[in-house]
Design a protein around this motif. Structure first.
Motif, short mmCIF file in Angstrom:
data_model
loop_
_atom_site.label_atom_id
_atom_site.label_comp_id
_atom_site.label_asym_id
_atom_site.label_seq_id
_atom_site.Cartn_x
_atom_site.Cartn_y
_atom_site.Cartn_z
N PRO A 71 2.50 20.77 -15.20
CA PRO A 71 1.23 20.11 -15.52
C PRO A 71 0.95 18.86 -14.70
O PRO A 71 -0.20 18.60 -14.33
CB PRO A 71 1.36 19.79 -17.00
N MET A 72 1.98 18.04 -14.43
CA MET A 72 1.73 16.82 -13.66
C MET A 72 1.38 17.15 -12.21
O MET A 72 0.47 16.56 -11.63
CB MET A 72 2.95 15.90 -13.71
N ASN A 73 2.09 18.09 -11.61
CA ASN A 73 1.75 18.48 -10.25
C ASN A 73 0.38 19.16 -10.19
O ASN A 73 -0.35 18.98 -9.23
CB ASN A 73 2.84 19.38 -9.67
N GLN A 74 0.04 19.91 -11.23
CA GLN A 74 -1.29 20.52 -11.28
C GLN A 74 -2.37 19.44 -11.36
O GLN A 74 -3.41 19.53 -10.69
CB GLN A 74 -1.40 21.44 -12.49
N HIS A 75 -2.11 18.41 -12.16
CA HIS A 75 -3.05 17.29 -12.27
C HIS A 75 -3.20 16.58 -10.92
O HIS A 75 -4.32 16.27 -10.50
CB HIS A 75 -2.55 16.30 -13.33
N MET A 76 -2.07 16.33 -10.25
CA MET A 76 -2.13 15.68 -8.94
C MET A 76 -2.91 16.55 -7.94
O MET A 76 -3.70 16.06 -7.15
CB MET A 76 -0.71 15.44 -8.40
N GLN A 116 2.17 11.48 -4.19
CA GLN A 116 0.95 12.00 -4.81
C GLN A 116 0.36 11.03 -5.83
O GLN A 116 -0.86 10.83 -5.88
CB GLN A 116 1.24 13.36 -5.46
N VAL A 117 1.20 10.42 -6.64
CA VAL A 117 0.71 9.50 -7.66
C VAL A 117 0.01 8.30 -7.03
O VAL A 117 -1.09 7.91 -7.44
CB VAL A 117 1.85 9.05 -8.59
N LEU A 118 0.62 7.71 -6.02
CA LEU A 118 0.00 6.55 -5.38
C LEU A 118 -1.24 6.95 -4.58
O LEU A 118 -2.16 6.16 -4.41
CB LEU A 118 1.00 5.83 -4.49
N ALA A 119 -1.26 8.20 -4.08
CA ALA A 119 -2.45 8.67 -3.38
C ALA A 119 -3.62 8.84 -4.35
O ALA A 119 -4.75 8.44 -4.06
CB ALA A 119 -2.15 9.99 -2.67
N VAL A 120 -3.35 9.44 -5.50
CA VAL A 120 -4.41 9.64 -6.50
C VAL A 120 -4.99 8.31 -6.96
O VAL A 120 -6.21 8.14 -7.08
CB VAL A 120 -3.87 10.44 -7.71
N HIS A 121 -4.10 7.34 -7.19
CA HIS A 121 -4.54 6.04 -7.71
C HIS A 121 -4.86 5.03 -6.61
O HIS A 121 -5.33 3.94 -6.91
CB HIS A 121 -3.48 5.48 -8.65
N ARG A 122 -4.57 5.40 -5.36
CA ARG A 122 -4.83 4.53 -4.21
C ARG A 122 -4.19 3.16 -4.41
O ARG A 122 -4.83 2.12 -4.30
CB ARG A 122 -6.33 4.42 -3.96
N LEU A 154 1.30 21.04 0.67
CA LEU A 154 2.73 21.01 0.97
C LEU A 154 3.53 20.56 -0.25
O LEU A 154 4.65 21.05 -0.47
CB LEU A 154 2.98 20.06 2.14
N PHE A 155 2.97 19.65 -1.04
CA PHE A 155 3.68 19.10 -2.19
C PHE A 155 3.30 19.83 -3.48
O PHE A 155 3.98 20.76 -3.89
CB PHE A 155 3.41 17.60 -2.29
N ALA A 156 2.22 19.41 -4.12
CA ALA A 156 1.84 20.03 -5.40
C ALA A 156 1.55 21.51 -5.24
O ALA A 156 1.89 22.31 -6.12
CB ALA A 156 0.62 19.31 -5.98
N GLY A 157 0.92 21.89 -4.11
CA GLY A 157 0.63 23.31 -3.90
C GLY A 157 1.88 24.16 -3.93
O GLY A 157 1.91 25.23 -4.56
N THR A 158 2.93 23.69 -3.25
CA THR A 158 4.21 24.41 -3.26
C THR A 158 4.83 24.42 -4.65
O THR A 158 5.34 25.44 -5.11
CB THR A 158 5.18 23.77 -2.25
N ALA A 159 4.79 23.26 -5.33
CA ALA A 159 5.37 23.17 -6.67
C ALA A 159 4.68 24.11 -7.64
O ALA A 159 5.33 24.79 -8.44
CB ALA A 159 5.28 21.73 -7.17
N ILE A 160 3.37 24.19 -7.58
CA ILE A 160 2.61 25.07 -8.48
C ILE A 160 2.97 26.53 -8.22
O ILE A 160 3.18 27.31 -9.17
CB ILE A 160 1.10 24.84 -8.30
N GLN A 161 3.06 26.92 -6.94
CA GLN A 161 3.42 28.30 -6.61
C GLN A 161 4.81 28.64 -7.13
O GLN A 161 5.03 29.73 -7.68
CB GLN A 161 3.35 28.50 -5.10
#
Length: 301
Positions: free
Chosen positions: A285-290, A191-197, A268-275
């Motif tokens: 908070p980091m997964n919510q930001h991602m 997720q981090v590398l995807a956000v920052h490309r 699948l990733f952050a969505g699951t973590a937030i739930q």
């Protein structure tokens, strides 16, 4: 002779498909795709580290019973893949998911009305897929195991099939723990590398992106503990070491999806973590930001 059908011709699908076809025969190992993708695969083929690969491709209308059905698709494509793969099944067909996350095995088993699947996940590969071309330095390895840790007949069979084709397989004592551990990594580095490309090099050996992906993993570590999975700092340190030695020019598939304007596996990733965070009252908070950043990127593209 074993017959194998593979759903998904991305990095994982190609990393396993070519060695399996070379070992068991290109007439016995094939990709399953709808009419449009089948036509494309047949005409264009693939290039794997510069070597041409024109696999056999079958559509659901051209179905034949397989001994092994492998799911190697993105989460957003799982529903369609299950429909496409269904005609190739019989009561004796073994099914394996090499997808990311902690839920695909259960989703497939429930959708097909069958017993729980063997747990499996790939790691340590640095493959980058651009168009028809796949390039990698590290082919990685795959972990497989039963939820209860038993050395079942189907686990031995799966290992024999893959190891016979030269694919590196291991079986951790606690496969559910390992699956969660890899999920923790995906929520971080992917997720981090995807956000920052960015490529892996941007998050290696310290720095802001390194800190972000570790923070995301630390959140998932707490979620795993709440779910009864004993993730620890040792698991985090293990994956940090893995990322530090991976090809710095490589890029996880999620970042490749963002770069190419494709839907991501953020649910699948952050969505699951937030739930799970909401379920257990654990801040993420980091997964919510991602999640917010990736959803915005998907919307803008």
């Amino acid at each position: 002779m074993v017959k194998i059908g593979i759903l998904g011709a991305g990095a994982i699908g190609l990393l396993i498909g070519k060695p399996l076809a070379d070992k068991y025969g290109h007439e016995n190992v094939f990709y399953i795709a709808d009419e449009e993708r089948a036509k494309k695969y047949r005409e264009q083929g693939f290039a794997i580290n510069g070597e041409e690969f024109y696999p056999l491709v079958r559509t659901p209308k051209e179905h034949t019973t397989v001994d092994l059905l492998v799911f190697a698709v993105k989460a957003v494509a799982l529903k369609d893949a299950m429909i496409e793969g269904d005609p190739f099944r019989s009561e004796n067909t073994r099914i394996l998911s090499l997808m990311n996350g902690i839920s695909s095995e259960r989703t497939i088993a429930e959708g097909y009305g069958i017993d729980p699947l063997l747990l499996a996940v790939g790691q340590e590969m640095d493959a980058t897929k651009k168009g028809r071309s796949l390039a990698y330095q590290r082919p990685g390895n795959f972990s497989m195991g039963e939820r209860d840790g038993s050395q079942s007949e189907r686990l031995r069979w799966m290992r024999e099939i893959f190891e016979g084709a030269g694919i590196d397989i291991n079986s951790p004592e606690d496969m559910n723990h390992h699956l969660w551990s890899k999920f923790m990594l995906n929520c971080g580095i992917n997720q981090v590398l995807a956000v920052h490309r960015k490529t892996y090099g941007a998050a290696q050996r310290g720095g802001p992106l390194h800190d972000e992906f570790v923070a995301a993993m630390e959140e998932v570590c707490q979620l795993g503990i709440a779910e009864g999975v004993k993730l620890t700092q040792t698991d985090i340190d293990f994956w940090v070491a893995v990322i530090d030695r991976i090809n710095p020019e490589g890029m996880p598939s999620m970042a490749q999806d963002v770069m190419n304007g494709r839907p991501t596996e953020v649910e699948l990733f952050a969505g699951t973590a937030i739930q799970l965070g909401e379920k257990h009252g654990i801040p993420t908070p980091m997964n919510q930001h991602m999640y917010d950043e990736l959803k915005e990127l998907e919307k803008s593209r």
